[in-house]
Design an enzyme around this catalytic site. Structure first.
Site, PDB file in Angstrom:
ATOM      1  CD  GLU A 110      -2.871  -1.392   2.225  1.00 37.93           C
ATOM      2  OE1 GLU A 110      -2.278  -1.618   3.295  1.00 37.93           O
ATOM      3  OE2 GLU A 110      -4.108  -1.392   2.114  1.00 37.93           O
ATOM      4  CD  GLU A 130      -3.379  -6.600   3.536  1.00 37.43           C
ATOM      5  OE1 GLU A 130      -3.409  -7.348   2.551  1.00 37.43           O
ATOM      6  OE2 GLU A 130      -2.821  -5.486   3.515  1.00 37.43           O
TER       7      GLU A 130
HETATM    8  N1  3HC Z   1       4.207  -7.407  11.830  1.00 42.68           N
HETATM    9  C1  3HC Z   1       4.870  -7.753  12.957  1.00 42.68           C
HETATM   10  N2  3HC Z   1       5.817  -8.698  12.993  1.00 42.68           N
HETATM   11  C2  3HC Z   1       6.099  -9.321  11.844  1.00 42.68           C
HETATM   12  C3  3HC Z   1       5.453  -9.019  10.639  1.00 42.68           C
HETATM   13  C4  3HC Z   1       4.469  -8.004  10.653  1.00 42.68           C
HETATM   14  N3  3HC Z   1       3.821  -7.622   9.544  1.00 42.68           N
HETATM   15  N4  3HC Z   1       5.936  -9.817   9.665  1.00 42.68           N
HETATM   16  C5  3HC Z   1       6.876 -10.589  10.251  1.00 42.68           C
HETATM   17  N5  3HC Z   1       6.969 -10.290  11.561  1.00 42.68           N
HETATM   18  C6  3HC Z   1       7.895 -10.863  12.549  1.00 42.68           C
HETATM   19  C7  3HC Z   1       7.651 -12.354  12.766  1.00 42.68           C
HETATM   20  O1  3HC Z   1       6.666 -12.561  13.750  1.00 42.68           O
HETATM   21  C8  3HC Z   1       9.023 -12.820  13.203  1.00 42.68           C
HETATM   22  O2  3HC Z   1       9.168 -12.481  14.548  1.00 42.68           O
HETATM   23  P1  3HC Z   1      10.009 -13.441  15.543  1.00 42.68           P
HETATM   24  O3  3HC Z   1      11.380 -13.521  14.944  1.00 42.68           O
HETATM   25  O4  3HC Z   1       9.924 -12.738  16.837  1.00 42.68           O
HETATM   26  O5  3HC Z   1       9.306 -14.767  15.551  1.00 42.68           O
HETATM   27  C9  3HC Z   1       9.962 -11.931  12.395  1.00 42.68           C
HETATM   28  O6  3HC Z   1       9.193 -10.794  11.997  1.00 42.68           O
HETATM   29  C10 3HC Z   1      10.535 -12.583  11.145  1.00 42.68           C
HETATM   30  O7  3HC Z   1       9.456 -13.110  10.405  1.00 42.68           O
HETATM   31  P2  3HC Z   1       9.520 -14.564   9.733  1.00 42.68           P
HETATM   32  O8  3HC Z   1      10.138 -15.520  10.671  1.00 42.68           O
HETATM   33  O9  3HC Z   1       8.166 -14.849   9.205  1.00 42.68           O
HETATM   34  O10 3HC Z   1      10.558 -14.276   8.559  1.00 42.68           O
HETATM   35  P3  3HC Z   1      10.578 -14.874   7.092  1.00 42.68           P
HETATM   36  O11 3HC Z   1      11.763 -14.292   6.442  1.00 42.68           O
HETATM   37  O12 3HC Z   1      10.392 -16.358   7.130  1.00 42.68           O
HETATM   38  O13 3HC Z   1       9.269 -14.283   6.359  1.00 42.68           O
HETATM   39  C11 3HC Z   1       7.721 -12.614   5.670  1.00 42.68           C
HETATM   40  C12 3HC Z   1       9.163 -12.932   6.126  1.00 42.68           C
HETATM   41  C13 3HC Z   1       7.440 -13.284   4.323  1.00 42.68           C
HETATM   42  C14 3HC Z   1       7.599 -11.118   5.527  1.00 42.68           C
HETATM   43  C15 3HC Z   1       6.720 -13.136   6.710  1.00 42.68           C
HETATM   44  O14 3HC Z   1       7.130 -12.724   7.989  1.00 42.68           O
HETATM   45  C16 3HC Z   1       5.329 -12.664   6.520  1.00 42.68           C
HETATM   46  O15 3HC Z   1       4.608 -13.172   5.700  1.00 42.68           O
HETATM   47  N6  3HC Z   1       4.894 -11.674   7.327  1.00 42.68           N
HETATM   48  C17 3HC Z   1       3.547 -11.205   7.336  1.00 42.68           C
HETATM   49  C18 3HC Z   1       3.252 -10.353   6.158  1.00 42.68           C
HETATM   50  C19 3HC Z   1       1.852  -9.839   6.223  1.00 42.68           C
HETATM   51  O16 3HC Z   1       0.909 -10.536   6.482  1.00 42.68           O
HETATM   52  N7  3HC Z   1       1.703  -8.531   5.984  1.00 42.68           N
HETATM   53  C20 3HC Z   1       0.451  -7.908   6.053  1.00 42.68           C
HETATM   54  C21 3HC Z   1       0.224  -7.403   7.426  1.00 42.68           C
HETATM   55  S1  3HC Z   1      -1.395  -6.775   7.622  1.00 42.68           S
HETATM   56  C22 3HC Z   1      -1.346  -5.261   6.891  1.00 42.68           C
HETATM   57  O17 3HC Z   1      -0.339  -4.869   6.387  1.00 42.68           O
HETATM   58  C23 3HC Z   1      -2.589  -4.516   6.915  1.00 42.68           C
HETATM   59  C24 3HC Z   1      -2.531  -3.379   5.992  1.00 42.68           C
HETATM   60  O18 3HC Z   1      -3.506  -3.487   5.029  1.00 42.68           O
HETATM   61  C25 3HC Z   1      -2.652  -2.089   6.688  1.00 42.68           C
END
Ligand code: 3HC
Ligand code: NAI
Length: 711
Positions: A110, A130
């Site tokens: 976004e 999401e």
């Molecule tokens: N918010 C907070 N913490 C997050 C995060 C996020 N969006 N994404 C990842 N983290 C944290 C994980 O919990 C993890 O924490 P930890 O080490 O304490 O366990 C750390 O970051 C590393 O994450 P991963 O172990 O998952 O690392 P990878 O490299 O395997 O994967 C990734 C990276 C592909 C970015 C994966 O973390 C992921 O898919 N994250 C979520 C992405 C997501 O869903 N984004 C959308 C959020 S909702 C949103 O944005 C709403 C919007 O419309 C306003």
């Protein structure tokens, strides 16, 4: 500008860098830092353009999911709180280029779409995931994405939540350019071109040409809704995401954003988003194990061996090959080896036919599997996984042999689903190297790996197994060595109640429909037919001497096995099966058998409603789960949740059985269990931990947190 966001200048171009490791989530301070940088760009006449980039391994992985809890409170019921920042970027008077590597997910995409131009490296991934958290984009993603990529693409991305790669993003107009070289250089060169051509900022919200016409869009939305109802059965967010994209096609940008905010809040308030977010953090929490730290040595698994090429062994070997690890597959006879290899080959062929990968890729994977009838080569392997028939004597024989042939540091793993890991380990000279690797069927598909620690298993072997699980693309959950470990131990009362219910008057298909409609991937009796009724029958017979004969016992399943009705594999079990691939057919003969048995046992049959069916079956899981936590066979409640979501088809949007119980309220669950104890006897005696938490007004999640674990 701040520790989280920095601004440096390269001539007349500002480079704004986000530094919020590990994934540059938009945590408090980051949006403010970006906004301040944009303001500086606006205010400084000598700056002609800006580049927005993520420091470290990624662009922005999204909003900070940890802040969602506070966004649920009544005073914070807005969107994701990012809309003003995105407008500030979009309103910047100078061109802003988003430079994307790693992932631009959710709020990250976004932000990128509010920039005027986007450049990405070929390995970048872009998405609005999401819905996987039970919400929808909350910062105009549903409004800007269709303006860039068109309605069809935006609906697909927002409703299914799957990312697209950079090439796809370029084709669909989400990014303007790819760069093979250094991203900062590529992005500044792009910005320079814009300055030289005198390009004005191109604001995504003003783009309209891709918003399509009403009749074509109507068809897109209708198909998308049908698809979402099937592929995300029971889930609210995908349908809300489609509604929000539809709003982009019918309302002004501002009105569309308002509609998106309403839908975002509805989703955020739902138990579904709470459940899915619990699973997101739970998946990561299970890897945190007391006594195993980042400093614990992890052995590199470079070569593997699997003993037994049956249903499980073949799938396990495929997991290794798929991870690029050469694997020896040993069988007892040529006939079984050929059969095992033929199944593996068939599985790869199917993947090629379905377009999952190319023939060449499949051939490479197959070539990593070396069939064998001897232990030759085991001496070079870093791990040996035993997957022979379930029987203690045979397992001991195999482990004694593995102890002789494997090198000293090798991990010796058993895929047993019921047997005592310590007893198996006792025949080796190195019980500290022995561990359970309990895969789930089909082993090449199911993501769960229960990692069973014996009393002597070393921290190093546990750490190695957890790391290996990740490499095999599994979710490893550490469990203790009790009968059935965690998943199957809980599955026994789950199955028991399904069977008691049919004896008490529910129809088989009614029990299955109640659980399926509630969200389980399959009903319990259909699952029993799929797994094979003979498997649990054999286990029941083996452990019968341990059962209390005064307790009620589900007789019908044994009777079906005595009749040779083992489930799908024999064409009949709880149901009849006419053709492979065709669904189960209710069988009057079984219904008759049940009624006859109930009459003989003096069970009064009655009409039973779906709600009671679900309560009986799901609360049986919860009660056993609570015992398991208290006895220490699961580290935390969240570990059980992850086991059930990834191994047993439990709906992720309900967060797993223990989290679901939290959402119902533990007092309510406990009271119901007490009712069942009064009605059905001691099998329903409530777990002491459940009683304690219910009386204290606490949840399993709080219990986890109190012990320093969980989400
Ligand atoms: N918010 C907070 N913490 C997050 C995060 C996020 N969006 N994404 C990842 N983290 C944290 C994980 O919990 C993890 O924490 P930890 O080490 O304490 O366990 C750390 O970051 C590393 O994450 P991963 O172990 O998952 O690392 P990878 O490299 O395997 O994967 C990734 C990276 C592909 C970015 C994966 O973390 C992921 O898919 N994250 C979520 C992405 C997501 O869903 N984004 C959308 C959020 S909702 C949103 O944005 C709403 C919007 O419309 C306003
Ligand atoms: P299976 O019967 O399909 O395969 C067992 C294979 O082991 C046979 O091909 C047999 O020839 C081979 N074998 C027997 N002795 C051997 C020896 N000495 N050396 C080499 N190979 C030998 O059994 P399945 O279902 O694959 O089960 C294997 C193990 O996995 C069991 O411990 C079972 O409890 C466990 N398990 C099974 C699950 C399932 O759904 N089938 C799920 C999870 C675990």
């Amino acid at each position: 500008m701040s520790e989280l966001v920095s601004l440096i200048r390269q001539g007349d171009i500002a480079i704004i860098t986000i530094n919020n490791p590990p994934v540059n989530a938009l945590s408090p301070g980051v949006p403010e830092g970006i906004a301040a940088s944009v303001e500086s760009v606006n205010d400084d006449a000598s700056i002609k353009a800006a580049v927005l980039i993520g420091g470290g391994r990624t662009f922005i992985a999204g909003a900070d999911i940890k802040t969602f809890e506070s966004m649920r409170s009544p005073e914070n019921r807005r969107g994701a709180g990012l809309l003003p920042l995105l407008l500030a970027i979009e309103n910047c008077s100078k061109p802003v280029v988003a430079a994307i590597h790693g992932t631009a997910f959710g709020g990250g995409l976004e932000v990128a779409m509010s920039c005027h131009y986007r450049i990405a490296v070929p390995s970048a991934q872009l998405g609005q995931p999401e819905v996987k958290l039970g919400i929808i984009p909350g910062a105009a993603g549903t409004q800007r994405l269709p303006r860039l990529a068109g309605v069809q693409k935006a609906v697909e991305m927002c409703a299914a939540g799957n990312p697209v790669n950079a090439a796809d993003a370029l084709r669909s107009g989400i990014v303007d350019r790819l760069t093979e070289g250094d991203l900062v250089e590529g992005a500044t060169a792009f910005a320079r071109e814009l300055i030289e051509k005198g390009e004005a900022p191109r604001r995504t919200r003003d783009l309209k040409t891709k918003l399509g016409d009403e009749s074509a869009n109507a068809a897109i939305f209708a198909i998308a809704r049908e698809t979402a109802k099937k592929s995300a059965r029971g889930q609210l967010a995908p349908l809300a995401a489609i509604d929000a994209v539809e709003a982009a096609t019918k309302l002004s940008f501002e009105e569309g954003c308002k509609r998106e905010t309403e839908l975002f809040q509805q989703c955020l308030q739902s138990d579904q988003s709470k459940g899915l977010i619990h699973v997101f953090f739970g998946e990561r929490a299970v890897s945190k194990i007391p006594g195993v730290s980042k400093d614990t040595r992890v052995s590199d698994i470079k070569r593997a061996a699997v003993v037994g090429a049956g249903t499980m062994g073949g799938g396990i070997a495929m997991n290794y090959a798929n991870a690029g690890i050469p694997v020896i597959l040993k069988e007892a006879s040529q006939e079984f080896l050929d059969r095992g290899l033929a199944t593996i080959k068939k599985n790869y062929d199917t993947s090629v036919k379905r377009g999952r990968f190319t023939q060449e890729y499949a051939d490479q994977r197959l070539a990593l599997i070396t069939p064998s009838l001897t232990f030759d080569g085991f001496e070079d392997c870093d791990i040996a996984v035993e997957a022979v028939f379930e029987g203690m004597e045979l397992k001991k024989q195999v482990f004694a042999e593995l102890d002789k042939v494997c090198k000293p540091g090798a991990v010796l793993a058993s895929n047993t689903s019921t047997l005592d890991i310590d007893e198996i380990a006792s025949v080796t000279s190195r019980p500290q190297q022995v561990i359970g690797h309990h895969f789930f069927s089909p082993a090449n598909v199911m993501r769960l790996l229960e990692i069973v620690r014996g009393k002597a298993t070393s921290a190093e072997v546990i750490a190695t197994s957890m790391a290996l699980a990740k490499k095999l693309k599994k979710i490893g959950v550490l469990v203790g060595n009790c009968r059935g470990f965690v998943g199957n131990r809980m599955f026994a009362p789950y199955q028991r109640e399904a069977q008691f219910l049919v004896e008490e008057g529910a129809r088989i298909e009614q029990v299955d429909a109640a659980l399926y409609d509630w969200g389980m991937a399959m009903g319990p009796l259909a699952v029993a037919d799929l797994a094979g009724l003979d498997v649990s029958w054999r286990i029941r017979k083996e452990f019968k001497h341990l059962e209390d004969p005064s307790l009620r016992y589900p007789m019908v399943a044994d009777r079906l096995c005595e009749m040779g009705r083992y489930g799908q594999k024999t064409g009949a079990g709880w149901y009849r099966y006419e053709d492979r691939g065709k669904g189960p057919i209710p069988d009057p003969e079984v219904q008759h058998l049940i009624e006859q048995f109930a009459a003989e046992a003096g069970i009064k049959r009655r009409e039973i409603k779906a709600d009671e069916i679900v309560e009986r079956i799901i609360y049986a899981l919860v009660n056993e789960g609570a015992r398991i936590i208290e006895e220490g066979f699961a580290l935390r409640a969240v570990d059980i949740d992850i086991i059930y979501v990834y191994g047993y088809g439990f709906p992720a949007y309900r967060g797993g059985p223990m989290f679901y119980a939290d959402t119902v309220g533990l007092k309510k669950v406990y009271d119901r269990i007490c009712d069942f104890e009064r009605e059905h006897g001691v099998l329903w005696s409530p777990a002491p931990l459940l009683k304690q938490l219910a009386e204290e007004g606490r949840t399993f999640a709080e219990y986890d947190r109190g012990r320093g674990g969980g989400n």
